[in-house]
Design a protein around this motif. Structure first.
Motif, short mmCIF file in Angstrom:
data_model
loop_
_atom_site.label_atom_id
_atom_site.label_comp_id
_atom_site.label_asym_id
_atom_site.label_seq_id
_atom_site.Cartn_x
_atom_site.Cartn_y
_atom_site.Cartn_z
N TYR A 11 0.79 -1.23 0.00
CA TYR A 11 0.00 0.00 0.00
C TYR A 11 0.82 1.29 0.00
O TYR A 11 0.74 2.08 0.92
CB TYR A 11 -0.98 -0.01 1.19
CG TYR A 11 -1.92 -1.20 1.13
CD1 TYR A 11 -3.08 -1.14 0.35
CD2 TYR A 11 -1.64 -2.38 1.82
CE1 TYR A 11 -3.94 -2.23 0.29
CE2 TYR A 11 -2.49 -3.47 1.75
CZ TYR A 11 -3.63 -3.39 1.00
OH TYR A 11 -4.48 -4.46 0.93
N PHE A 69 -5.84 -1.05 -5.05
CA PHE A 69 -6.82 -1.75 -4.21
C PHE A 69 -8.21 -1.17 -4.42
O PHE A 69 -9.21 -1.90 -4.52
CB PHE A 69 -6.45 -1.73 -2.72
CG PHE A 69 -7.53 -2.40 -1.90
CD1 PHE A 69 -7.66 -3.78 -1.90
CD2 PHE A 69 -8.47 -1.65 -1.21
CE1 PHE A 69 -8.70 -4.41 -1.22
CE2 PHE A 69 -9.51 -2.27 -0.52
CZ PHE A 69 -9.63 -3.65 -0.52
N TYR A 125 -14.74 -8.82 -7.50
CA TYR A 125 -14.35 -8.69 -6.08
C TYR A 125 -15.60 -8.37 -5.24
O TYR A 125 -15.94 -7.21 -4.98
CB TYR A 125 -13.26 -7.61 -5.90
CG TYR A 125 -12.60 -7.67 -4.54
CD1 TYR A 125 -11.75 -8.72 -4.20
CD2 TYR A 125 -12.85 -6.68 -3.58
CE1 TYR A 125 -11.16 -8.78 -2.94
CE2 TYR A 125 -12.25 -6.74 -2.33
CZ TYR A 125 -11.41 -7.80 -2.01
OH TYR A 125 -10.83 -7.85 -0.77
N GLY A 160 -13.47 -4.94 5.82
CA GLY A 160 -12.84 -5.42 4.59
C GLY A 160 -12.22 -6.80 4.71
O GLY A 160 -11.52 -7.25 3.82
N SER A 161 -12.43 -7.48 5.85
CA SER A 161 -11.81 -8.78 6.12
C SER A 161 -10.28 -8.68 6.16
O SER A 161 -9.58 -9.65 5.85
CB SER A 161 -12.23 -9.85 5.08
OG SER A 161 -12.07 -11.15 5.63
N SER A 162 -9.79 -7.50 6.57
CA SER A 162 -8.33 -7.34 6.65
C SER A 162 -7.73 -8.26 7.71
O SER A 162 -6.54 -8.60 7.63
CB SER A 162 -7.97 -5.88 6.94
OG SER A 162 -8.23 -5.09 5.79
N ASN A 192 -5.91 -11.32 6.53
CA ASN A 192 -4.54 -11.28 5.98
C ASN A 192 -3.51 -11.76 7.00
O ASN A 192 -2.30 -11.71 6.74
CB ASN A 192 -4.20 -9.87 5.48
CG ASN A 192 -5.08 -9.41 4.32
OD1 ASN A 192 -5.48 -8.26 4.24
ND2 ASN A 192 -5.39 -10.31 3.39
N TYR A 218 -9.99 -12.96 -6.97
CA TYR A 218 -8.55 -12.64 -6.84
C TYR A 218 -7.79 -12.83 -8.16
O TYR A 218 -6.57 -12.72 -8.20
CB TYR A 218 -7.93 -13.49 -5.72
CG TYR A 218 -8.46 -13.06 -4.37
CD1 TYR A 218 -7.76 -12.15 -3.57
CD2 TYR A 218 -9.70 -13.51 -3.90
CE1 TYR A 218 -8.26 -11.74 -2.35
CE2 TYR A 218 -10.22 -13.09 -2.68
CZ TYR A 218 -9.49 -12.20 -1.92
OH TYR A 218 -9.99 -11.77 -0.71
N PHE A 271 -1.88 -5.07 -8.83
CA PHE A 271 -1.74 -4.80 -7.39
C PHE A 271 -0.64 -5.68 -6.80
O PHE A 271 0.24 -5.21 -6.07
CB PHE A 271 -3.09 -5.07 -6.74
CG PHE A 271 -3.13 -5.02 -5.23
CD1 PHE A 271 -3.09 -3.81 -4.56
CD2 PHE A 271 -3.24 -6.20 -4.49
CE1 PHE A 271 -3.16 -3.77 -3.16
CE2 PHE A 271 -3.31 -6.17 -3.10
CZ PHE A 271 -3.27 -4.95 -2.45
N GLU A 290 0.57 -12.64 0.08
CA GLU A 290 -0.61 -12.38 0.94
C GLU A 290 -1.35 -13.70 1.18
O GLU A 290 -1.39 -14.56 0.31
CB GLU A 290 -1.55 -11.41 0.22
CG GLU A 290 -2.74 -10.94 1.06
CD GLU A 290 -3.64 -9.97 0.29
OE1 GLU A 290 -3.79 -8.84 0.74
OE2 GLU A 290 -4.19 -10.36 -0.76
N SER A 301 -5.37 -14.62 2.38
CA SER A 301 -6.66 -13.97 2.59
C SER A 301 -7.64 -15.05 3.05
O SER A 301 -8.16 -15.82 2.24
CB SER A 301 -7.10 -13.33 1.27
OG SER A 301 -8.19 -12.49 1.51
C1 AVI Z 1 -7.29 -5.87 2.25
N1 AVI Z 1 -7.47 -7.29 2.08
C2 AVI Z 1 -8.45 -7.80 3.04
C3 AVI Z 1 -7.76 -7.68 0.69
C4 AVI Z 1 -8.09 -9.18 0.62
O1 AVI Z 1 -9.09 -9.52 0.00
O2 AVI Z 1 -7.36 -9.96 1.23
C5 AVI Z 1 -6.59 -7.35 -0.20
C6 AVI Z 1 -6.69 -7.93 -1.57
N2 AVI Z 1 -5.80 -8.70 -2.13
C7 AVI Z 1 -6.19 -9.03 -3.33
N3 AVI Z 1 -7.37 -8.50 -3.56
C8 AVI Z 1 -7.70 -7.79 -2.48
#
Ligand code: AVI
Ligand code: SAH
Length: 340
Positions: free
Chosen positions: A49, A57, A66, A177-179, A182, A222, A232, A298, A300
């Motif tokens: 970020y 994002f 999404y 946002g379900s962060s 992560n 995704y 991203f 990442e 998720s």
């Molecule tokens: C911020 N986070 C919760 C998003 C997720 O869905 O894990 C980030 C993201 N990565 C890819 N798309 C969105």
């Protein structure tokens, strides 16, 4: 990402201060050493970020695939009044607030309840905080906005600098946002515990979590057709090039995001398209990356009800209310601190 390290009251109704427990650049160096010089390679997702990553994002949220942002926005639009009522809050404190677009539903409900609403926003990205703050001040005439630029943990430590006075009353903490998804279990538990320890008994936490659903829906979200998620993901390498003087060739990596069912999570990967050598100035390093080698950028997580309950029990948070999208595809949980 590493904004000017000063506290500033930029207008009478807006302040921004940089909060950090460790020097942010030193932390990136340590995370790079721990994650990228080891096999399998990985990096924490907060480094996505910079200003461009935040814009990307935001663009992901607008892709047709999404679904999390849309489902959460629908829940907030419908239930913000009930959420604010149930929380009794006079102040809203949000972790990882990003553009604060969905937050506007909560702020609207807050502004309807109290004469002088107060919003404390936190994000690692200073640019997005200032942009969101400016927009919110225009929309809500009485709103006071204080931004804490830095990591979640540092924001929790410094929340008392801008809120906590009696006049602020009960606070609604929001982590949307379900962060939380992560983070692996241990880190997620630590973060929730940290949140609980920062809460006063009358404060509440609104936690938005993505839930399990059919694989094709998850994987499309995704791996969007327009390639925004790919851009991203690859932007992380551009951040490393800028911040660490590295020479990652963005063309040399491919985006992949499989759903790993055993761990109930999407994993974002950058897969090396060829054998390649990457040079890094700081820390001085030469990375030999083989064709097909994966950098995990990442996780998720997609939460079952049991997984949610386990995490909350570990952190000492108790259910007060919840609102879910059809088929439990996304949930908002209103939580109170348990008796320690
Ligand atoms: C911020 N986070 C919760 C998003 C997720 O869905 O894990 C980030 C993201 N990565 C890819 N798309 C969105
Ligand atoms: N809450 C918003 C944004 C989610 S994207 C929404 O639901 O749409 C995740 C946001 O958290 C980004 O704006 C990112 O800059 C921020 N972020 C990521 N890791 C963070 C960390 N460790 N500490 C603070 N903010 C973080």
């Amino acid at each position: 990402m590493f904004a000017d390290p000063s506290a500033a009251r930029l207008t009478p109704r807006y302040s921004r201060r940089v909060v950090e427990e460790r020097d942010a650049h030193a932390e990136l160096l340590a995370d790079f050493r721990a994650g990228m010089l080891e096999s399998p390679r990985s990096l924490p997702p907060k480094y996505f970020y910079d200003a461009r990553g935040s814009q990307l994002f935001d663009a992901i949220c607008d892709t047709p695939e999404y679904y999390p942002t849309r489902l959460e926005a629908e829940l907030l639009e419908r239930h913000a009044g009930a959420i604010m009522e149930a929380s009794g809050a006079r102040t809203l404190f949000e972790l990882g607030s990003g553009t604060s677009r969905k937050t506007e539903y909560l702020l609207e409900a807050l502004a309807g309840r109290v004469a002088q609403p107060h919003y404390v926003a936190n994000d690692v990205c200073g640019e997005i905080l200032d942009e969101a703050g400016g927009r919110l001040l225009q929309r809500f005439e009485q709103l006071q906005v204080d931004s804490l630029c830095g990591d979640y943990a540092a924001a929790l430590t410094h929340l008392a600098d801008v809120s906590g006075a009696q006049a602020d009353g009960p606070r609604l903490f929001a982590f949307l946002g379900s962060s939380l998804g992560n983070f692996e279990d241990a880190e997620a538990g630590d973060l929730l515990r940290r949140i609980r320890e920062t809460m006063n008994p009358e404060d509440r936490l609104l936690l938005g979590l993505d839930r399990i659903k059919p694989r094709p829906v998850l994987e499309s979200a995704y791996n969007d057709e327009a390639g925004v998620t790919a851009a991203f993901n690859l932007n992380l390498l551009a951040v490393l090039n800028t911040e660490l003087g590295a020479d990652f060739d963005l063309e040399g990596f491919e985006h992949r995001a499989p759903f790993v069912e055993a761990q109930s999570r999407i994993e974002m990967h950058l897969v090396s398209r060829r054998d390649q050598v990457v040079h890094v100035s700081e820390p001085e390093a030469r990375l030999q990356i083989a064709e097909g080698e994966v950098i995990r950028t990442e996780i998720s997580r997609k939460f079952s009800r049991d997984a949610v309950d386990r995490l909350l029990a570990v952190a000492g948070l108790e259910h007060e209310a919840e609102w879910s999208a059809p088929e439990d595809w996304y949930s908002l949980f209103l939580l109170r601190p348990g008796v320690a």
